[in-house]
Scaffold this active site. Structure first.
Site: not given
Length: 546
Positions: A207, A213, A267-268, A353, A384, A497
């Site tokens: 954005k 990152e 964002g999510r 979040e 399993h 961060k």
């Protein structure tokens, strides 16, 4: 309204009810009502929710419905859809639902209709996707794009990656999508491995276009491209999803190839926006719009259906029952469809979040437990691995089992076995060992009483995936609203961060670190390896070295 839901009389009634009914078994509940499996079931637009295998009664559900009403859930839903600034810490509206609204609708934010701009961007991304899929958009050497690499992190990666994995059968254009998010160099090395620069397009999703990152990976990708095709190729091999035209242009991307989204989209919650560009290119604009239509179907259901038959409301209230009254600390999502392998990871961000908060929307202590630890994996693989704990462990983990009735493959024997396992697992968790002879040794005893929901989709398609995404989005809203937290900020990610920036500066300098003794020692060990260019074989640093 009280600051904490625990101050409400109905909260105390629920706690008393739980204590009084704790000894009731799932088997007793089903024996009392032979119709329980069909009565405690809700359906909307092909999506089925069977919640009968939870330790709830008619009274339980009645009290939970009262809790929702006493916490003003209906008003909260209308506040969200009506553009009220319910993201209180950032003074923002929450309008991700507008991303899937038909163009004929109107939603006003500060007196301005926001549906029109959403469809303008949707049309622009559709045009680009069609140009790439048809070969009208080519790389710098005139060759068609064959691979789209999405560079993002968090919601800018988890959503598109999850959806592409789920819908790869619909990606028939000859365009493959790849995803890089981790700043770990191994991630981008593996994504770029074997790619042809002449046929690769990068979608950089940030954005602000300052996410460290994402920009680190984007710069590495740009160097990779420039080394092979020259700097003039960047404009034909990079596009951006951002709102920062200046930084996009400085990177070398033409702002005409920048696709925006808005601060009222978290964002999510951003997959239906331009963040979904890589998915749209892979599956086509028509199929992408089907995903939006499926989400819109659940949006309308959530907004208008009575709580008693409202799928997101039911899921949210059952989650509160388990978390706050039954003591569940975790929650498992178990998709019995390999195509949904990334869904648990996607929902981890969405749920934890959003609701992993300890203060309410006004900064006061929330006073109750909030988001559980969410985890999961596809069936039958999980059977399993960790299902041993689900069946016989000391920690009860409520679970959502997700099944797809009609598969996209022709191996009917496989699907019969898969669905048999899904139904068997929910039955075994609910009822335990039905052999009441008492002859089995303790280690072969299954207590039962382990709650689960079963969610069935008619098939897995863009439309039903959109439904599933919206279903969980609104479930999270229900829980956050009742707990009183702001489900739409994420201040908890900021501290790490900020500290990482300072530590990074120290790692790449010669000055002595001045953090805590543990961090200092770890940093010095890394520095020595970095300078030596190999593994650390020296002794641990002494006080003098630190």
């Amino acid at each position: 309204m009280p600051a904490s839901p625990s101050a409400l009389p109905v909260w105390h009634e629920l706690a008393t009810h739980r204590a009084e009914s704790a000894a009731t078994s799932m088997r007793e509940l089903f024996d009392r009502d032979p119709r329980r499996g069909t009565v405690l079931c809700a359906e909307h637009d092909g999506v089925v929710l069977d919640y009968s295998k939870n330790l709830v009664t008619e009274r339980t559900m009645g009290l939970l419905m009262r809790l929702a009403r006493d916490r003003g859930l209906a008003a909260g839903i209308e506040a969200m859809f009506g553009a009220a600034r319910i993201n209180t810490t950032e003074d923002r509206s929450v309008l991700h639902t507008v991303l899937r609204s038909p163009a004929s609708e109107s939603v006003l934010l500060d007196g301005v209709d926001v549906v029109g701009p959403v469809h303008e961007v949707l049309d622009r991304t559709s045009d680009l996707a069609e140009a790439i899929r048809s070969g009208r958009w080519c790389g710098a050497t005139g060759r068609r794009v064959r691979t789209v690499v999405n560079i993002g992190i968090g919601g800018s990666d988890l959503g598109p990656a999850m959806a592409y994995t789920a819908l790869r059968e619909f990606a028939q254009s000859g365009v493959e999508a790849r995803f890089v998010s981790n700043v770990d160099g191994h991630d981008i090395d593996r994504v770029l491995g074997g790619l042809d620069a002449e046929t690769t397009l990068f979608v950089v999703s940030s954005k602000t276009f300052t996410t460290i990152e994402t920009l680190t990976n984007a710069r590495t990708a740009r160097r990779w491209l420039v080394d092979r095709l020259g700097a003039e190729a960047v404009g034909r091999h990079f596009v951006a999803v951002s709102t920062n035209a200046g930084e996009v242009a400085a990177f070398g991307i033409d702002p005409a190839n920048m696709f925006e989204f808005w601060d009222w989209v978290g964002g999510r919650y951003s997959l239906p926006s331009a963040i979904g560009l890589s998915l749209m290119i892979a599956i086509g604009p028509g199929q992408f719009r089907e995903l939006l239509a499926g989400a819109h179907s659940i949006d309308q259901h959530f907004r208008t259906a009575p709580f008693e038959g409202n799928l997101p409301v039911l899921l949210g209230l059952l989650g509160i029952w388990h978390r706050n009254f039954c003591g569940a600390q975790a929650f498992a999502v178990l998709p019995y469809d390999q195509r949904l392998a990334l869904l648990p990871a996607y929902l981890q961000q969405l749920d934890m979040e959003s609701n992993g908060k300890s203060v309410d929307r006004h900064g006061r202590p929330v006073g109750v437990d909030t988001a559980p630890i969410l985890w999961g994996a596809p069936g039958t693989n999980g059977q399993h691995a960790f299902f041993q704990m689900l069946h016989q462990g000391t920690t009860v983990v409520p679970s959502d089992f997700i099944g797809v009735l009609d598969p996209a493959h022709t191996h009917r024997d496989h699907h019969d076995l898969l669905m048999a396992n899904l139904f068997a697992q929910t039955r075994a968790l609910a009822f335990g060992d039905l052999d009441s002879s008492g002859e089995r040794p303790p280690h072969r005893w299954f207590p039962g009483g382990r709650p689960s929901n079963t969610i069935l989709l008619p098939r897995l398609s863009p439309y039903t995936l959109g439904q599933l995404i919206a279903l969980y989005e609104h479930k999270v809203f229900v829980q956050g609203w009742i707990w009183g937290v702001n489900s739409f900020d994420q201040w908890g990610v900021e501290l790490g961060k900020k500290l990482a920036t300072g530590i990074h500066d120290d790692l790449t300098s010669d000055r002595a670190p001045a953090w805590d003794s543990s961090t200092n020692a770890l940093m010095m060990r890394y520095r020595r390896v970095r300078r030596a260019g190999g593994a650390d074989t020296a002794t641990a640093p002494t006080d003098e070295m630190i």
